[in-house]
Design a protein around this motif. Structure first.
Motif, short mmCIF file in Angstrom:
data_model
loop_
_atom_site.label_atom_id
_atom_site.label_comp_id
_atom_site.label_asym_id
_atom_site.label_seq_id
_atom_site.Cartn_x
_atom_site.Cartn_y
_atom_site.Cartn_z
N LYS A 243 128.17 -32.00 20.03
CA LYS A 243 127.15 -31.74 19.01
C LYS A 243 126.65 -33.07 18.47
N THR A 244 125.35 -33.18 18.32
CA THR A 244 124.78 -34.39 17.73
C THR A 244 124.91 -34.29 16.21
N MET A 245 125.62 -35.25 15.61
CA MET A 245 125.87 -35.18 14.17
C MET A 245 124.86 -36.06 13.42
N GLY A 246 123.68 -35.55 13.24
CA GLY A 246 122.68 -36.26 12.44
C GLY A 246 122.08 -37.47 13.14
N HIS A 247 122.87 -38.48 13.40
CA HIS A 247 122.37 -39.65 14.14
C HIS A 247 122.26 -39.30 15.61
N GLY A 249 122.73 -40.91 18.16
CA GLY A 249 123.80 -41.44 19.02
C GLY A 249 125.18 -40.91 18.70
N ALA A 250 125.29 -40.13 17.61
CA ALA A 250 126.61 -39.68 17.17
C ALA A 250 126.98 -38.37 17.86
N ARG B 116 124.32 -46.14 27.81
CA ARG B 116 124.17 -46.79 26.50
C ARG B 116 124.68 -48.22 26.52
N SER B 252 119.89 -31.43 8.59
CA SER B 252 120.62 -31.46 9.85
C SER B 252 121.94 -30.74 9.63
N ALA B 267 123.99 -39.07 7.54
CA ALA B 267 124.86 -38.52 8.58
C ALA B 267 126.26 -39.12 8.53
N PHE B 287 128.77 -29.40 8.74
CA PHE B 287 128.15 -30.71 8.56
C PHE B 287 126.75 -30.41 8.04
#
Lengths: 290, 390
Positions: A243-247, A249-250, B116, B252, B267, B287
């Protein structure tokens, strides 16, 4: 002393006359940052916030001698803006804009590197040398001058960490938000040696998060090159996989990029790793012996 | 943003990446019609959901007659498919892809992803097609070929040769075909701002042709604005409804299993808040990053989304006010509690610019169930205690 920027740094703003650019440039000016002008195409010759506006970065650099650019242009134009800054001889571009396409950043960063220009961000709060120079969107008032360097992927955790450090009676030399996008400019491994070399920085706070392996690379570098105490927190111990957590890249992909592996690598490198960001201030007090 | 296999194949076809013929359908009758149109003699009936491992879960099956196509379509359409990439609840199959059966000689693997570390796209290929590539990487890493491609120079001949020789393809005509395949795939990866493309398996047919038998594609959300054709492929039914709703308000949101709802700005701090709750013996329910400009409306929406989850026993609002002043946020929270019926204890920690004024505002408002936390640690501890008492 400090790293990268100080009270003499001359700064221009790309996206100067836009809503965000205007608001934050004003805040930076109030903090004491030497903003010497800005760039907005087709508004060259005008004055904004008492500073000259230029059509191109090249013209702004030539006229003002600026070495740093703070970038607020909309996401789709970030790549273009960064490359323009590099071409014009800017030494450091601080990219605040959130949501720049990753492909654009691949191209722009490679081009910046070719021209010897450093970049910070995108999607970052910027950089602040306490009580001298603020280039970004952080609340200046929480950063008291002191002897702790701070580097973080997260904006609000930068504030949280700096605030705790100051509440413990210490302060900040320079605090840097590097952003949490998949491709970012300066990161731990470029910035940690700068703090190591800065005589005024006595300890370092490093805040990371899940995703990628920049923190793992940093652990290797710390083990080999950093003699100053480092306190670290890695956000996302309780984040679910995939899951992408806001950022952008996170994200924990498969079994790679977990908080656990980063914390273990840092601990093995002699870093004081805290399990909650609420412990950052206390940990700094401990390593600095108060 | 991810898309379905049938959509990925539409994109492949546009760029000349060879695929078997196929038709997407949404009913059993349409499945049989599609099979007739394709002509047979063999068809593959494939569930279209956004998750890998469909075959093992029983969502991909071979039909040798039109009757079998009907039976299988009836069986798969409407089933709930559980694979290693779905949640335990699985995903409802609402669409099928009816595809020509291929004459498979070899199964290969080909993907393009962002590396990356290298900060450029990486083409990965393997002779071990049809298997989970993470398993291959773990057990036999030597069987994975990686070719980074610098976007500044694009896909060159040597990239193609490294792939072809790496895959052990010695026939010159076949080399040419696989190189052309990879080149087209790379082109579409770049031109559409893809985040990843995975073809597993990529098959070599009896006649020495290469076909994308499967196709998985994900895109960079930040670039969708310049690809309206791709953005139009978004299937909201494949996404979490609460996450989609939250995103409409610039929030988010990711649901978790615990009992303490979290509303945080940023975040990193949002993850740090979850971690702190966990460290103090509680469990985070979600979250939720309200972003840089939290106001009464977004805070109210945040409460609404958090409270939809019946497991939530307390809410921890943790805001570090930067440029946004805390007193404004405090007023926002008070407004929000008027708009939304908040029936669990709310622990509020406001720090940063104008924090003392904000604490005073919250105290004066005298809202039942509202507890002020002094700092991150104190707020988290109070939230954990409140959830335990509930």
């Amino acid at each position: 002393m400090s790293i990268l920027v100080n009270k003499d740094t001359k700064v221009i703003v790309q996206g100067f006359t836009g809503k965000e650019g205007t608001f934050h440039a004003e805040q930076c000016l109030a903090y004491g940052t030497k903003i010497v002008g800005g760039v907005t195409p087709n508004k060259g010759g005008q004055e904004h916030l008492g500073k000259p506006v230029f059509n191109t970065v090249a013209e702004a650099v030539k006229t003002t001698g600026a070495t740093v650019s703070m970038i607020f242009v909309p996401p789709a134009f970030v790549g273009d803006a960064v490359m323009e800054a590099a071409e014009a001889g800017i030494e450091l571009a601080v990219i605040i804009t959130e949501g720049a396409p990753v492909k654009d950043m691949q191209m722009a960063k490679a081009y910046a590197t070719k021209h010897g220009m450093k970049t910070l961000g995108p999607n970052c709060p910027g950089i602040i040398t306490a009580e001298e120079c603020k280039i970004g969107i952080m609340p200046g008032s929480i950063f008291k001058k002191g002897n702790v360097g701070l580097i973080s992927k997260s904006g609000t955790l930068t504030y949280e960490g700096a605030n705790q450090v100051c509440n413990e009676g210490f302060g900040i030399t320079t605090a840097i938000g590097i952003g949490g996008d998949p491709i970012i400019g300066l990161s731990y491994n470029q910035i940690l040696p700068m703090f190591e070399a800065d005589p005024d920085t006595h300890a370092i706070v490093m805040i990371g998060e899940i995703g990628g392996d920049l923190e793992i690379q940093a652990a290797k570098l710390i083990k080999e090159q950093i003699t100053k105490p480092v306190v670290a927190f890695i956000a996302g111990q309780t984040a679910p996989k995939g899951k992408t957590m806001g950022h952008a890249g996170a994200i924990v992909s498969g079994s790679a990029g977990t908080a656990k592996e980063k914390m273990e690598a840092l601990e093995a490198a002699g870093v004081k790793v805290v399990v909650s960001p609420a412990e950052i201030g206390k940990a700094i007090a401990e390593v600095l012996g108060k | 943003m991810n898309i379905h296999e049938y959509q990925a194949k539409q994109v492949f076809a546009k760029y000349g990446v060879p695929i078997p013929k196929g038709i997407m359908v949404e009913s059993v009758d349409a499945a049989v019609e599609a099979a007739k149109e394709l002509g047979g003699p063999i068809w593959v009936v494939k569930a279209q959901i956004h998750a890998g491992g469909r075959g093992l879960g029983g969502g991909v099956k071979l039909a040798k007659t039109l009757d079998e196509v009907r039976e299988l379509a009836d069986e798969i359409l409407g089933m709930t498919l559980v694979t290693h990439q779905t949640t335990a609840e699985g995903k409802l199959v609402q669409k099928l892809y009816i595809e020509d059966g291929a004459d498979i000689k070899d199964e290969l693997y080909l993907s393009v992803v962002l590396d990356r570390k290298l900060e450029m796209p990486l083409i990965m290929a393997s002779t071990e097609g049809g298997m989970n590539i993470e398993d291959v990487a773990e057990k036999t890493p030597e069987k994975i070929i990686t070719v980074p491609v610098d976007p500044a120079i694009g896909f060159q001949g040597f990239h193609g040769r490294e792939l072809a020789f790496g895959l052990g393809i010695t026939d010159k005509a076949e080399q040419k075909k696989i190189i052309s395949f990879a080149q087209k795939l790379f082109k579409l990866y770049m031109e559409n701002d893809a985040e990843m493309i995975e073809i597993n398996p990529l098959v070599k047919t009896g006649s020495g042709d290469f076909l994308a038998l499967d196709g998985k594609m994900g895109f960079d959300n930040s670039a969708l604005g310049r690809h309206p054709d791709i953005a139009a492929m978004r299937d909201l039914s494949e996404e979490d409804a609460d996450e989609v709703e939250a995103a409409k308000y610039g929030l988010s949101y990711v649901a978790l299993d615990g009992e303490i709802g979290c509303m945080v700005n940023g975040a990193g701090l949002a993850m740090g808040t979850m971690d702190t709750i966990n460290y103090m013996g509680g469990t985070p329910a979600n979250f939720l990053d309200v972003g840089g400009s939290a106001n009464a409306e977004t805070v109210a929406k945040g409460f609404e989304i958090i409270l939809k989850n019946p497991k939530v026993k307390a809410i921890f609002v943790n805001i570090f006010g930067g440029i946004v002043r805390c007193d404004r946020i405090a007023n926002g929270i008070i407004e929000a509690t008027k708009i939304t019926d908040v029936n669990v204890p709310v622990i509020v920690r406001l720090d940063g610019t104008n924090a003392p004024e904000a604490a005073q505002i919250l105290k004066n408002a005298n809202i039942a169930n509202l507890i002020v936390g002094d700092d991150l640690g104190d707020g988290a501890a109070k939230a954990v205690a409140a959830a335990k008492q509930a």
